[in-house]
Motif scaffolding. Structure first.
Motif, short mmCIF file in Angstrom:
data_model
loop_
_atom_site.label_atom_id
_atom_site.label_comp_id
_atom_site.label_asym_id
_atom_site.label_seq_id
_atom_site.Cartn_x
_atom_site.Cartn_y
_atom_site.Cartn_z
N SER A 79 1.01 -0.80 -0.02
CA SER A 79 -0.26 0.08 0.22
C SER A 79 1.10 1.35 -0.39
N GLY A 80 0.20 2.51 -0.15
CA GLY A 80 0.68 3.69 -0.09
C GLY A 80 1.50 3.37 1.49
N MET A 81 0.69 3.41 2.10
CA MET A 81 1.63 3.27 4.02
C MET A 81 2.38 2.45 3.96
N ILE A 84 5.52 4.35 2.46
CA ILE A 84 5.93 5.81 3.53
C ILE A 84 6.32 5.13 5.31
N THR A 108 -0.23 9.73 6.86
CA THR A 108 1.09 9.56 7.39
C THR A 108 0.77 10.95 8.19
N GLU A 148 5.07 16.97 0.26
CA GLU A 148 4.10 16.46 -1.03
C GLU A 148 4.16 17.03 -2.23
N ASP A 177 6.40 12.84 -1.28
CA ASP A 177 5.47 11.53 -2.26
C ASP A 177 4.54 12.69 -3.16
N THR A 179 2.54 10.59 -4.73
CA THR A 179 0.90 10.48 -5.71
C THR A 179 -0.12 11.39 -6.29
N PHE A 180 0.01 12.30 -6.49
CA PHE A 180 -1.41 13.55 -6.61
C PHE A 180 -0.61 13.52 -8.00
N SER A 199 1.41 6.25 -3.21
CA SER A 199 0.20 5.58 -4.26
C SER A 199 0.29 5.17 -4.90
N SER A 201 -2.65 3.01 -5.72
CA SER A 201 -3.69 3.02 -5.50
C SER A 201 -4.53 4.02 -6.40
N LYS A 202 -3.82 5.11 -6.47
CA LYS A 202 -4.31 6.16 -7.68
C LYS A 202 -3.68 6.46 -9.04
N VAL A 211 -5.35 -1.28 -3.73
CA VAL A 211 -4.24 -0.77 -3.31
C VAL A 211 -2.61 -1.32 -3.22
N ALA A 212 -1.95 -0.24 -3.48
CA ALA A 212 -0.74 -0.21 -3.53
C ALA A 212 0.32 0.70 -3.55
N LEU A 330 -8.51 8.79 -5.40
CA LEU A 330 -8.62 9.67 -6.36
C LEU A 330 -8.06 8.75 -7.39
C1 LIG Z 1 -3.67 7.26 -0.98
C2 LIG Z 1 -2.53 8.19 -0.34
C3 LIG Z 1 -1.69 7.55 0.16
C4 LIG Z 1 -2.02 6.53 1.36
O1 LIG Z 1 -1.79 5.22 -0.16
P1 LIG Z 1 -2.63 4.16 0.57
O2 LIG Z 1 -2.13 3.21 -0.99
O3 LIG Z 1 -3.54 4.43 0.47
O4 LIG Z 1 -2.20 3.23 1.64
C5 LIG Z 1 -0.68 8.14 0.49
N1 LIG Z 1 -0.21 9.47 0.28
C6 LIG Z 1 -1.39 10.68 -0.82
C7 LIG Z 1 -1.02 11.21 -0.91
C8 LIG Z 1 -2.43 9.51 -1.18
O5 LIG Z 1 -3.39 9.84 -2.05
#
Ligand SMILES: *Cc1c(COP(=O)(O)O)cnc(C)c1O
Length: 385
Positions: A79-81, A84, A108, A148, A177, A179-180, A199, A201-202, A211-212, A330
């Protein structure tokens, strides 16, 4: 035998793919096997086992992820967590201190404020827009700085160049991070960040069905995090690896569409008389617009906005929209809409929420792959109702 591919679009399709193809299969097969026959491997971490993150599905993904940000190495996580927490616990030990941006993703934020202190690891929050204030938070035991790329839900862009320079000046590990933004819009290793965390997952997976997570960057650090993950156990299952691998192949086309559609929707909302403010880094009115233009190849698919009329109007709008699904998370192909005060930031006190600029009526939108015209028509109808 890593081939060199020039552009991200090509890397997403071809980097990390088996060569020669396995039995000619055009798509990477799923190796749903927990363990693999011994072949005289020299030590425990070289045995092939799902938890050791080294099955063929993991290795193909590691290469594709590293290539996507022009980095030395990558690691995929459960997962993203997991990415992190395992990264922070690899880099920090009892007695160390962390600098972190003051408006991080909720999970986080909670990990840093609730779990790190119990391990004797301290932290201070920094304002990403005020580099001059960071030095006063620095301690002799500060080891890392975490930010981030684009913050949630106000879509702010920190002074990312200053973060890298500050980390270099004071010998800190720089973590971001990403992700966005996704690798299509921003590649932190190209700007000398040590590690980029996702993450998956996004946007990287993009289909809201797994979830990854991932850690991408310097190989010495990624190796240490890989050993730690093998002991903590947050490894990704091969079938989820397969889905992420498949999702990544379309990242470029998805994200380009989302960049374009989100900008047009943000412009529509900004021009509507019922809308008070729109937070989207692609708008000239956004405080981080110039910085985002300098750093990013696109402004992403996330935005937030406020409708005139407060909470009541916001709830009415959410009830009247028909296309976006009201759900957290998202980066998927379907548009998702939420009110952060009721979802992602419900755990933050109303006072703290207002202090960081998140009003109760703020609405957050993750733009999917629906027709932009249909989305605008739906919003126009919901705003006028
Ligand atoms: C969703 C998200 C995470 C956590 O990721 P998971 O895959 O839900 O564990 C961390 N950072 C950001 C910016 C996220 O949007």
């Amino acid at each position: 035998m890593t081939k060199e591919y020039k552009h991200l679009e090509t890397k997403l399709i071809h980097a990390g793919e088996p060569d020669p193809l396995i039995c000619g299969a055009v798509s990477m097969p799923v190796f749903q096997s927990s363990t693999f026959e011994c072949a005289g491997e020299p030590g425990y971490y070289n045995l092939k086992y799902i938890r050791l993150n080294n099955t063929p599905n993991h290795e193909a993904l590691h290469e594709k992820l590293a290539a996507s940000e022009n980095a030395e190495a990558a690691l995929v996580t459960a997962s993203g967590m997991a990415a992190i927490s395992t990264t922070l616990l690899t880099l920090l030990k009892t007695g160390d201190h962390l600098l972190a941006q003051d408006c991080l993703y909720g999970g986080t934020h909670d990990f840093i404020t609730q779990d790190l202190p119990a391990l004797g690891i301290s932290f201070d929050f920094i304002d990403g827009n005020a580099p001059d204030s960071w030095k006063s938070k620095l301690r002799s035991n500060t080891k890392a700085i975490l930010v981030e790329t684009i913050t949630n839900p106000l879509l702010q862009v920190a002074d990312l160049k200053a973060v890298v320079q500050f980390a270099r000046d004071y010998g800190l590990v720089s973590l971001i991070d990403n992700t966005f933004a996704s690798p299509l819009n921003f590649r932190p290793p190209e700007w000398d960040f040590d590690l980029s965390i996702h993450s998956c997952s996004k946007y990287l997976n993009g289909h809201s069905d797994i979830v990854a997570g991932a850690v991408i960057g310097r190989s010495d650090m990624v190796n240490r995090i890989t050993y730690k993950l093998a002991r903590f156990g947050g490894s990704l299952d091969p079938h989820a690896c397969f889905l992420l691998h498949r999702g990544m192949k379309t990242l470029a086309v998805r994200m380009k569409y989302q960049n374009e559609s989100a900008l047009r929707i943000a412009e529509f909302l900004e021009g509507h008389s019922s809308v008070e403010t729109v937070n989207y880094p692609g708008l000239k009115s956004h405080s981080g617009h110039q910085r985002a233009k300098d750093l990013f190849d696109g402004f992403g698919g996330m935005m937030s906005f406020e409708i005139r009329g407060g909470l009541e109007a916001a709830n009415r709008f959410l009830e009247n929209t028909t296309l976006p699904i009201c759900a957290p998370s998202l980066g998927g192909i379907e548009s998702l809409i939420t009110r952060p005060a009721a979802t992602s930031h419900a755990g933050v006190s109303a006072e703290d929420r207002h202090a960081i600029g998140i009003s109760d009526s703020l609405i957050r939108l993750s733009v999917g792959l629906e027709s932009t015209e249909d989305m605008i028509e739906d919003f126009d109808r919901a705003l006028t109702k």
